[in-house]
Design a protein around this motif. Structure first.
Motif, PDB file in Angstrom:
ATOM      1  N   ALA A  98      -6.028  36.211  64.265  1.00 29.31           N
ATOM      2  CA  ALA A  98      -6.213  37.461  65.017  1.00 29.31           C
ATOM      3  C   ALA A  98      -7.004  38.437  64.159  1.00 29.31           C
ATOM      4  O   ALA A  98      -6.911  38.420  62.929  1.00 29.31           O
ATOM      5  CB  ALA A  98      -4.861  38.061  65.398  1.00 29.31           C
ATOM      6  N   ASP A  99      -7.752  39.313  64.813  1.00 36.28           N
ATOM      7  CA  ASP A  99      -8.653  40.227  64.102  1.00 36.28           C
ATOM      8  C   ASP A  99      -7.925  41.070  63.061  1.00 36.28           C
ATOM      9  O   ASP A  99      -8.435  41.309  61.968  1.00 36.28           O
ATOM     10  CB  ASP A  99      -9.365  41.145  65.100  1.00 36.28           C
ATOM     11  CG  ASP A  99     -10.388  40.398  65.950  1.00 36.28           C
ATOM     12  OD1 ASP A  99     -10.804  39.296  65.544  1.00 36.28           O
ATOM     13  OD2 ASP A  99     -10.758  40.924  67.021  1.00 36.28           O
ATOM     14  N   ILE A 129      -3.749  30.351  74.939  1.00 32.49           N
ATOM     15  CA  ILE A 129      -2.844  31.264  75.643  1.00 32.49           C
ATOM     16  C   ILE A 129      -3.531  32.605  75.854  1.00 32.49           C
ATOM     17  O   ILE A 129      -3.488  33.189  76.950  1.00 32.49           O
ATOM     18  CB  ILE A 129      -1.526  31.426  74.868  1.00 32.49           C
ATOM     19  CG1 ILE A 129      -0.695  30.145  74.965  1.00 32.49           C
ATOM     20  CG2 ILE A 129      -0.725  32.616  75.402  1.00 32.49           C
ATOM     21  CD1 ILE A 129       0.617  30.195  74.205  1.00 32.49           C
ATOM     22  N   GLU A 130      -4.177  33.102  74.817  1.00 32.85           N
ATOM     23  CA  GLU A 130      -4.882  34.387  74.903  1.00 32.85           C
ATOM     24  C   GLU A 130      -5.951  34.352  75.988  1.00 32.85           C
ATOM     25  O   GLU A 130      -6.174  35.353  76.699  1.00 32.85           O
ATOM     26  CB  GLU A 130      -5.519  34.713  73.549  1.00 32.85           C
ATOM     27  CG  GLU A 130      -6.232  36.042  73.494  1.00 32.85           C
ATOM     28  CD  GLU A 130      -6.854  36.291  72.127  1.00 32.85           C
ATOM     29  OE1 GLU A 130      -7.690  37.204  72.030  1.00 32.85           O
ATOM     30  OE2 GLU A 130      -6.517  35.582  71.164  1.00 32.85           O
ATOM     31  N   ALA A 131      -6.605  33.200  76.165  1.00 31.90           N
ATOM     32  CA  ALA A 131      -7.664  33.066  77.176  1.00 31.90           C
ATOM     33  C   ALA A 131      -7.123  32.757  78.560  1.00 31.90           C
ATOM     34  O   ALA A 131      -7.905  32.647  79.515  1.00 31.90           O
ATOM     35  CB  ALA A 131      -8.633  31.962  76.749  1.00 31.90           C
ATOM     36  N   THR A 186       2.337  31.525  68.409  1.00 27.20           N
ATOM     37  CA  THR A 186       1.504  31.254  69.583  1.00 27.20           C
ATOM     38  C   THR A 186       1.958  32.061  70.787  1.00 27.20           C
ATOM     39  O   THR A 186       1.169  32.319  71.696  1.00 27.20           O
ATOM     40  CB  THR A 186       1.552  29.765  69.981  1.00 27.20           C
ATOM     41  OG1 THR A 186       2.911  29.397  70.272  1.00 27.20           O
ATOM     42  CG2 THR A 186       1.003  28.883  68.879  1.00 27.20           C
ATOM     43  N   GLY A 187       3.242  32.432  70.813  1.00 27.48           N
ATOM     44  CA  GLY A 187       3.800  33.108  71.973  1.00 27.48           C
ATOM     45  C   GLY A 187       4.429  32.160  72.973  1.00 27.48           C
ATOM     46  O   GLY A 187       4.838  32.585  74.057  1.00 27.48           O
ATOM     47  N   ASP A 228     -15.344  30.841  71.071  1.00 28.52           N
ATOM     48  CA  ASP A 228     -15.426  32.299  71.066  1.00 28.52           C
ATOM     49  C   ASP A 228     -14.429  32.899  70.076  1.00 28.52           C
ATOM     50  O   ASP A 228     -14.752  33.834  69.340  1.00 28.52           O
ATOM     51  CB  ASP A 228     -15.154  32.856  72.465  1.00 28.52           C
ATOM     52  CG  ASP A 228     -16.300  32.616  73.426  1.00 28.52           C
ATOM     53  OD1 ASP A 228     -17.398  32.229  72.971  1.00 28.52           O
ATOM     54  OD2 ASP A 228     -16.098  32.788  74.643  1.00 28.52           O
ATOM     55  N   HIS A 229     -13.219  32.357  70.061  1.00 27.74           N
ATOM     56  CA  HIS A 229     -12.183  32.914  69.201  1.00 27.74           C
ATOM     57  C   HIS A 229     -12.547  32.775  67.721  1.00 27.74           C
ATOM     58  O   HIS A 229     -12.308  33.697  66.929  1.00 27.74           O
ATOM     59  CB  HIS A 229     -10.849  32.217  69.461  1.00 27.74           C
ATOM     60  CG  HIS A 229      -9.710  32.798  68.686  1.00 27.74           C
ATOM     61  ND1 HIS A 229      -8.946  33.839  69.151  1.00 27.74           N
ATOM     62  CD2 HIS A 229      -9.215  32.495  67.454  1.00 27.74           C
ATOM     63  CE1 HIS A 229      -8.030  34.164  68.247  1.00 27.74           C
ATOM     64  NE2 HIS A 229      -8.173  33.353  67.213  1.00 27.74           N
ATOM     65  N   TYR A 230     -13.115  31.639  67.346  1.00 29.94           N
ATOM     66  CA  TYR A 230     -13.382  31.369  65.938  1.00 29.94           C
ATOM     67  C   TYR A 230     -14.844  31.583  65.539  1.00 29.94           C
ATOM     68  O   TYR A 230     -15.246  31.200  64.440  1.00 29.94           O
ATOM     69  CB  TYR A 230     -12.940  29.945  65.588  1.00 29.94           C
ATOM     70  CG  TYR A 230     -11.439  29.765  65.703  1.00 29.94           C
ATOM     71  CD1 TYR A 230     -10.580  30.394  64.815  1.00 29.94           C
ATOM     72  CD2 TYR A 230     -10.892  28.993  66.735  1.00 29.94           C
ATOM     73  CE1 TYR A 230      -9.204  30.258  64.930  1.00 29.94           C
ATOM     74  CE2 TYR A 230      -9.520  28.850  66.856  1.00 29.94           C
ATOM     75  CZ  TYR A 230      -8.676  29.479  65.957  1.00 29.94           C
ATOM     76  OH  TYR A 230      -7.318  29.353  66.079  1.00 29.94           O
ATOM     77  N   ALA A 231     -15.615  32.213  66.395  1.00 34.77           N
ATOM     78  CA  ALA A 231     -17.023  32.476  66.081  1.00 34.77           C
ATOM     79  C   ALA A 231     -17.127  33.283  64.786  1.00 34.77           C
ATOM     80  O   ALA A 231     -16.439  34.291  64.600  1.00 34.77           O
ATOM     81  CB  ALA A 231     -17.682  33.239  67.224  1.00 34.77           C
TER      82      ALA A 231
END
Length: 305
Positions: A98-99, A129-131, A186-187, A228-231
């Motif tokens: 996470a950022d 999950i986030e997506a 992860t949630g 996208d998440h790990y770009a």
């Protein structure tokens, strides 16, 4: 300026590999302790007092005892054990997740190093999950294979003595110590079925998440969400299945701090498998600890890796 680092438990597999990564660095000075006194609380407390950061490479109970020894000392801690991975007082040391995590690690006194299997599982599941491509209450199954070094000294000796099988599955009572960590970071609200295994190779790991597909959860959508998440991340890469080929090799990233994610399957068949490959002693343990150390000391994140 050289930072003072104490590895508590440097004789173990994880500790030895961390020491190898740090020993030749001019910006690091390792705090030493007489091997005969490595379990002596006074000697360890003295070593902790000399360190800017201490890395705990210990069994869970011993790690908790080490934290007590440092309670009133000005030393920052990285814990490579399972003891504090779901403790809210500790920052989870997976900066790519996470950022805000990288910033929190940079200023934290207490950082918990992720587990090896859970690094792969969390890396796959959390972004999906986030997506919106996995529901928090979706029942999942996670399969994985690791090199035998993840099992500690007894299992290493069993394999090196030639007495171990080529491959075995274990942990089928669903009480594996990484499951709470996977759920917490992860949630997931439903415990996943987890089937870990060990192969006759020293290092390396593949973690697999099988999924059914639908109109929204397609091969392309899974790939794009992860990419996208790990770009822009240095140590987590997302590659297309065609770049991997028909065989997933758990040892492909040995000796590195990399983790590689890929999505395999067929939309028409309605089935996919998302795979994470990493070195269980690299991004799954020692490499991740050094990466977190670099972040905590405001150094180049890749130093020594």
């Amino acid at each position: 300026m050289a930072y003072s680092i104490f590895i508590d438990g440097e004789a173990g597999t994880t500790g030895l590999q961390i020491r190898e990564r740090l020993a030749l660095r001019e910006d690091i000075s390792l705090v030493q302790i007489d091997p005969a006194r490595r379990k002596d609380a006074d000697a360890r407390r003295e070593a902790f007092s000399q360190a800017d950061v201490a890395i705990l490479c210990l069994p869970d109970d011993a790690a908790r005892e080490a934290v007590e020894l440092t309670r009133d000392l000005d030393v920052r801690l990285i814990d490579a054990s399972t003891a504090h991975r779901v403790d809210d007082r500790w920052v989870f040391g997976f900066p790519e997740l996470a950022d805000e995590l990288r910033d929190r690690i940079a200023t934290a006194r207490l950082v918990s190093n992720p587990g090896c299997y859970s690094t792969g599982a969390i890396a796959i599941i959390a972004p999906l999950i986030e997506a919106g491509l996995i529901d928090e209450d979706e029942p999942l199954a996670i399969n994985a294979v690791s090199g035998y070094t993840g099992g500690g000294k007894a299992l290493i000796a069993e394999y090196e003595d030639g007495g171990a099988p080529a491959h075995f599955v274990y942990g089928l009572n669903q009480g594996h110590k990484h499951i709470p960590e996977i759920m917490a970071h992860t949630g997931l609200l439903v415990q996943p079925v987890f089937a870990p295994s060990v192969g006759n190779f020293a290092q390396g790991m593949a973690v697999q998440l099988p999924l059914h597909l639908d109109d929204d959860r397609t091969i392309a959508a899974l790939y794009e969400a992860l990419a996208d998440h790990y770009a822009g991340q240095q140590f987590v890469e997302v590659v297309k299945a065609a770049e991997i080929g028909a065989r997933i090799v758990p040892t492909a990233l040995n000796g590195t701090n990399l983790m590689r994610l890929s999505v395999h399957g067929d939309d028409e068949a309605g089935c996919a498998t998302v795979v994470a490959v990493l070195d269980n002693l690299g991004k799954g343990a020692s490499g991740a600890a050094v990466q977190n150390l670099n972040i905590m000391l405001d150094l180049d994140e890749a130093e020594g890796l």
